[in-house]
Enzyme design. Structure first.
Site, PDB file in Angstrom:
ATOM      1  N   ARG A 120      -9.137   7.101  -6.759  1.00 36.93           N
ATOM      2  CA  ARG A 120     -10.054   7.246  -5.626  1.00 36.93           C
ATOM      3  C   ARG A 120     -10.614   8.662  -5.685  1.00 36.93           C
ATOM      4  O   ARG A 120     -10.035   9.595  -5.106  1.00 36.93           O
ATOM      5  CB  ARG A 120      -9.332   7.017  -4.296  1.00 36.93           C
ATOM      6  CG  ARG A 120      -8.867   5.590  -4.109  1.00 36.93           C
ATOM      7  CD  ARG A 120      -8.339   5.360  -2.702  1.00 36.93           C
ATOM      8  NE  ARG A 120      -7.863   4.021  -2.527  1.00 36.93           N
ATOM      9  CZ  ARG A 120      -7.297   3.570  -1.401  1.00 36.93           C
ATOM     10  NH1 ARG A 120      -7.151   4.360  -0.367  1.00 36.93           N
ATOM     11  NH2 ARG A 120      -6.899   2.313  -1.301  1.00 36.93           N
ATOM     12  N   LYS A 128     -12.499   1.251  12.698  1.00 40.52           N
ATOM     13  CA  LYS A 128     -11.114   1.569  13.095  1.00 40.52           C
ATOM     14  C   LYS A 128     -11.014   1.618  14.626  1.00 40.52           C
ATOM     15  O   LYS A 128     -10.046   1.137  15.204  1.00 40.52           O
ATOM     16  CB  LYS A 128     -10.675   2.909  12.500  1.00 40.52           C
ATOM     17  CG  LYS A 128     -10.636   2.930  10.972  1.00 40.52           C
ATOM     18  CD  LYS A 128      -9.527   2.064  10.445  1.00 40.52           C
ATOM     19  CE  LYS A 128      -9.309   2.236   8.958  1.00 40.52           C
ATOM     20  NZ  LYS A 128      -8.325   1.284   8.423  1.00 40.52           N
ATOM     21  N   ARG A 159       0.573 -10.039  -0.721  1.00 43.33           N
ATOM     22  CA  ARG A 159      -0.153 -10.945  -1.627  1.00 43.33           C
ATOM     23  C   ARG A 159       0.521 -11.022  -2.989  1.00 43.33           C
ATOM     24  O   ARG A 159       0.250 -11.923  -3.756  1.00 43.33           O
ATOM     25  CB  ARG A 159      -1.590 -10.446  -1.804  1.00 43.33           C
ATOM     26  CG  ARG A 159      -2.392 -10.519  -0.516  1.00 43.33           C
ATOM     27  CD  ARG A 159      -3.864 -10.406  -0.772  1.00 43.33           C
ATOM     28  NE  ARG A 159      -4.278  -9.047  -1.121  1.00 43.33           N
ATOM     29  CZ  ARG A 159      -5.533  -8.664  -1.238  1.00 43.33           C
ATOM     30  NH1 ARG A 159      -6.497  -9.560  -1.064  1.00 43.33           N
ATOM     31  NH2 ARG A 159      -5.850  -7.415  -1.526  1.00 43.33           N
ATOM     32  N   ARG A 160       1.348 -10.020  -3.299  1.00 42.43           N
ATOM     33  CA  ARG A 160       2.038 -10.036  -4.606  1.00 42.43           C
ATOM     34  C   ARG A 160       3.429  -9.454  -4.454  1.00 42.43           C
ATOM     35  O   ARG A 160       3.652  -8.590  -3.608  1.00 42.43           O
ATOM     36  CB  ARG A 160       1.241  -9.252  -5.652  1.00 42.43           C
ATOM     37  CG  ARG A 160       0.932  -7.841  -5.239  1.00 42.43           C
ATOM     38  CD  ARG A 160      -0.194  -7.260  -6.068  1.00 42.43           C
ATOM     39  NE  ARG A 160      -0.782  -6.103  -5.425  1.00 42.43           N
ATOM     40  CZ  ARG A 160      -0.316  -4.868  -5.513  1.00 42.43           C
ATOM     41  NH1 ARG A 160       0.732  -4.619  -6.266  1.00 42.43           N
ATOM     42  NH2 ARG A 160      -0.903  -3.872  -4.891  1.00 42.43           N
ATOM     43  N   GLY A 170       0.812  -1.212   0.000  1.00 47.48           N
ATOM     44  CA  GLY A 170       0.000   0.000   0.000  1.00 47.48           C
ATOM     45  C   GLY A 170       0.848   1.265   0.000  1.00 47.48           C
ATOM     46  O   GLY A 170       2.085   1.218  -0.014  1.00 47.48           O
ATOM     47  N   TYR A 227     -16.999   3.607   9.088  1.00 45.51           N
ATOM     48  CA  TYR A 227     -15.538   3.505   8.889  1.00 45.51           C
ATOM     49  C   TYR A 227     -14.788   3.817  10.190  1.00 45.51           C
ATOM     50  O   TYR A 227     -13.899   3.074  10.605  1.00 45.51           O
ATOM     51  CB  TYR A 227     -15.133   4.481   7.766  1.00 45.51           C
ATOM     52  CG  TYR A 227     -13.652   4.560   7.493  1.00 45.51           C
ATOM     53  CD1 TYR A 227     -13.044   3.687   6.599  1.00 45.51           C
ATOM     54  CD2 TYR A 227     -12.850   5.534   8.113  1.00 45.51           C
ATOM     55  CE1 TYR A 227     -11.678   3.764   6.340  1.00 45.51           C
ATOM     56  CE2 TYR A 227     -11.495   5.610   7.855  1.00 45.51           C
ATOM     57  CZ  TYR A 227     -10.917   4.729   6.968  1.00 45.51           C
ATOM     58  OH  TYR A 227      -9.564   4.806   6.718  1.00 45.51           O
TER      59      TYR A 227
END
Ligand SMILES: NC(=O)c1ccc[n+]([C@@H]2O[C@H](COP(=O)([O-])OP(=O)(O)OC[C@H]3O[C@@H](n4cnc5c(N)ncnc54)[C@H](OP(=O)(O)O)[C@@H]3O)[C@@H](O)[C@H]2O)c1
Length: 218
Positions: free
Chosen positions: A160, A129, A35-36, A12, A125
């Protein structure tokens, strides 16, 4: 200085800034669970990439035998597809991973949470958190650092629109905005994480606003 650091959320905005900014002299043993594969870390042989699709968290356990767990893992409700899925990713995943790390002897956790985090919030949200922060504080880490940034700045490949609009409106007026709500660059967050890893003081801490700007390293 802790010797082994493990990061989740490695691909990220904050995760990548952190990995790209650390030096071997300071952090000789870093594991990025991802994941990658991250291709632009080829020159950083001290960063081990542990590829895991996060479907079987037990398989991650050996990588969680660490001194410090850093989590900058998270998604958006839109990307998750529903509030339930968002809860599973932003709350359940880091919580389960943190519990496993603690079982494996990890005593320090650094969480990138969010401004407004509050378990009682009426905003879903912020509530998620806040619930995660609350649950992590009950695990028993010697050191728990919770970072609560406002809007994050930095280059993103993914679009985004909400964030983009926020940046467009807030950035030029940033100096007028109270510290707590000011957008903050991922580079600053990465530096703050480095400084917190260096610290040795026990306790649970929440960092927000001006306190997120730790002295720039190097
Ligand atoms: N964006 C903002 O302005 C903002 C503001 C305040 C707080 N925050 C919070 O700060 C944290 C870091 O933000 P960021 O912008 O650096 O995050 P980001 O760029 O969206 O990256 C999120 C990271 O989490 C991983 N991830 C997402 N879903 C996953 C899943 N199901 N399983 C495993 N890994 C998963 C991603 O991996 P992949 O690359 O494999 O998808 C990526 O490494 C997040 O918790 C975010 O909610 C963000």
């Amino acid at each position: 200085m802790p010797s082994k650091i493990t990061l989740i959320g490695s691909t990220g905005l904050i995760g990548l800034h952190f990995l790209e900014s650390i030096r071997e002299d300071d952090f000789p043993d870093v594991t990025a669970i991802t994941r990658r594969k991250i291709s632009n870390l080829a020159d950083k042989h001290f960063i081990r990439q542990a590829i895991n699709d996060f479907s079987d968290l037990e398989s991650m356990r050996p990588d969680l035998k660490t001194d410090v767990l850093v989590s900058s893992l998270g998604t958006t409700i839109k990307k998750a597809g529903s509030q339930d899925e968002f809860f599973k990713i932003d709350h359940d995943l880091p919580l389960r991973i943190a519990r496993m790390a603690h079982e494996e002897g990890c005593r320090t956790m650094i969480l990138v949470s969010s401004g407004g985090a509050n378990p009682q919030s009426s905003i879903f949200y912020c509530r998620v958190k806040g619930l995660l922060e609350e649950a992590l504080s009950e695990i028993g880490f010697d050191r728990l650092h919770i970072l609560r940034p406002s809007l994050l700045l930095g280059p993103r490949t993914e679009s985004r629109p909400g964030e983009y609009l926020g940046k467009l409106l807030m950035q030029p007026l940033s100096f007028l905005i109270p510290w707590k709500y000011r957008p903050i660059h991922a580079r600053i967050m990465a530096n703050t994480i480095q400084q917190l890893i260096r610290g040795n003081e026990k306790g649970h801490y929440i960092w927000e606003g001006k306190d997120l700007y730790k002295e720039v390293d190097g």
